[in-house]
Design an enzyme around this catalytic site. Structure first.
Site, PDB file in Angstrom:
ATOM      1  N   ASN A  45       1.005  -1.075   0.167  1.00  0.00           N
ATOM      2  CA  ASN A  45       0.055  -0.097  -0.035  1.00  0.00           C
ATOM      3  C   ASN A  45       0.692   1.266   0.099  1.00  0.00           C
ATOM      4  O   ASN A  45       1.814   1.168   0.474  1.00  0.00           O
ATOM      5  CB  ASN A  45      -1.080   0.106   1.209  1.00  0.00           C
ATOM      6  N   CYS A  56      -4.122   0.784  -2.608  1.00  0.00           N
ATOM      7  CA  CYS A  56      -4.041  -0.501  -1.902  1.00  0.00           C
ATOM      8  C   CYS A  56      -2.766  -1.513  -2.218  1.00  0.00           C
ATOM      9  O   CYS A  56      -2.666  -1.288  -3.745  1.00  0.00           O
ATOM     10  CB  CYS A  56      -5.120  -1.112  -1.791  1.00  0.00           C
ATOM     11  N   GLU A  58      -3.127  -4.663  -2.987  1.00  0.00           N
ATOM     12  CA  GLU A  58      -3.803  -5.483  -3.859  1.00  0.00           C
ATOM     13  C   GLU A  58      -3.404  -4.853  -5.436  1.00  0.00           C
ATOM     14  O   GLU A  58      -3.383  -5.440  -6.389  1.00  0.00           O
ATOM     15  CB  GLU A  58      -5.236  -5.836  -3.549  1.00  0.00           C
ATOM     16  N   CYS A  89     -10.497  -4.498   0.313  1.00  0.00           N
ATOM     17  CA  CYS A  89     -11.584  -3.533   0.120  1.00  0.00           C
ATOM     18  C   CYS A  89     -12.358  -3.686  -0.954  1.00  0.00           C
ATOM     19  O   CYS A  89     -12.095  -4.704  -1.765  1.00  0.00           O
ATOM     20  CB  CYS A  89     -11.073  -2.135   0.310  1.00  0.00           C
ATOM     21  N   CYS A  92     -10.876  -3.065  -4.440  1.00  0.00           N
ATOM     22  CA  CYS A  92      -9.898  -4.078  -4.638  1.00  0.00           C
ATOM     23  C   CYS A  92     -10.440  -5.502  -5.260  1.00  0.00           C
ATOM     24  O   CYS A  92     -10.058  -6.057  -6.187  1.00  0.00           O
ATOM     25  CB  CYS A  92      -8.771  -4.535  -3.534  1.00  0.00           C
TER      26      CYS A  92
END
Length: 131
Positions: A45, A56, A58, A89, A92
């Protein structure tokens, strides 16, 4: 199936978290994304004082993979040290869905102590936006 174990992928995500830029949340997250051919891309992140500009771990890993020509992902490990499992989240999850392909992508989520759970993306994102 891949020769890489869950623990191998989780360890790669843990290493990626060491590069996180988190001056605001102080919560480093790392991700390791496994492509269909076994190639792995990592991400962390990266926060920004304009919070909407934060990205993020991901999505960092996914964008790195896509920028290198990869489009089909089978598994992602997400590392975070918290009391609860470090889940992706909603943004993502939607981006993961874009590249999950026909197969149901596996998502591994950690918490403090190295414990982890495994979910299929369809369980985490049952009604994705699709065109």
């Amino acid at each position: 199936m891949s020769e890489m174990t869950d623990r191998d992928l989780l360890n790669m995500a843990r290493e990626a978290a060491k590069n996180a830029y988190v001056p605001y949340s102080r919560f480093p997250v790392g991700a390791a994304l496994e492509c269909a051919d076994g190639t792995v891309f990592t991400g962390c992140n990266v926060e920004n004082s304009a919070l909407g500009s934060t990205i993020c771990a991901e999505r960092t890993a996914i964008v790195k993979a896509v920028s290198e020509g990869y489009r089909h992902f089978v598994r992602m490990a997400i590392y975070g040290e918290g009391e609860n499992y470090c889940m992706p989240c909603g943004a993502c999850r939607q981006v993961m869905q874009e590249f999950a392909g026909e197969d149901d992508m596996e998502i591994l989520c950690t918490r403090s102590g190295g414990r982890y759970v495994s979910y299929k993306l369809s369980k985490l994102m049952p009604y994705p936006f699709e065109m």
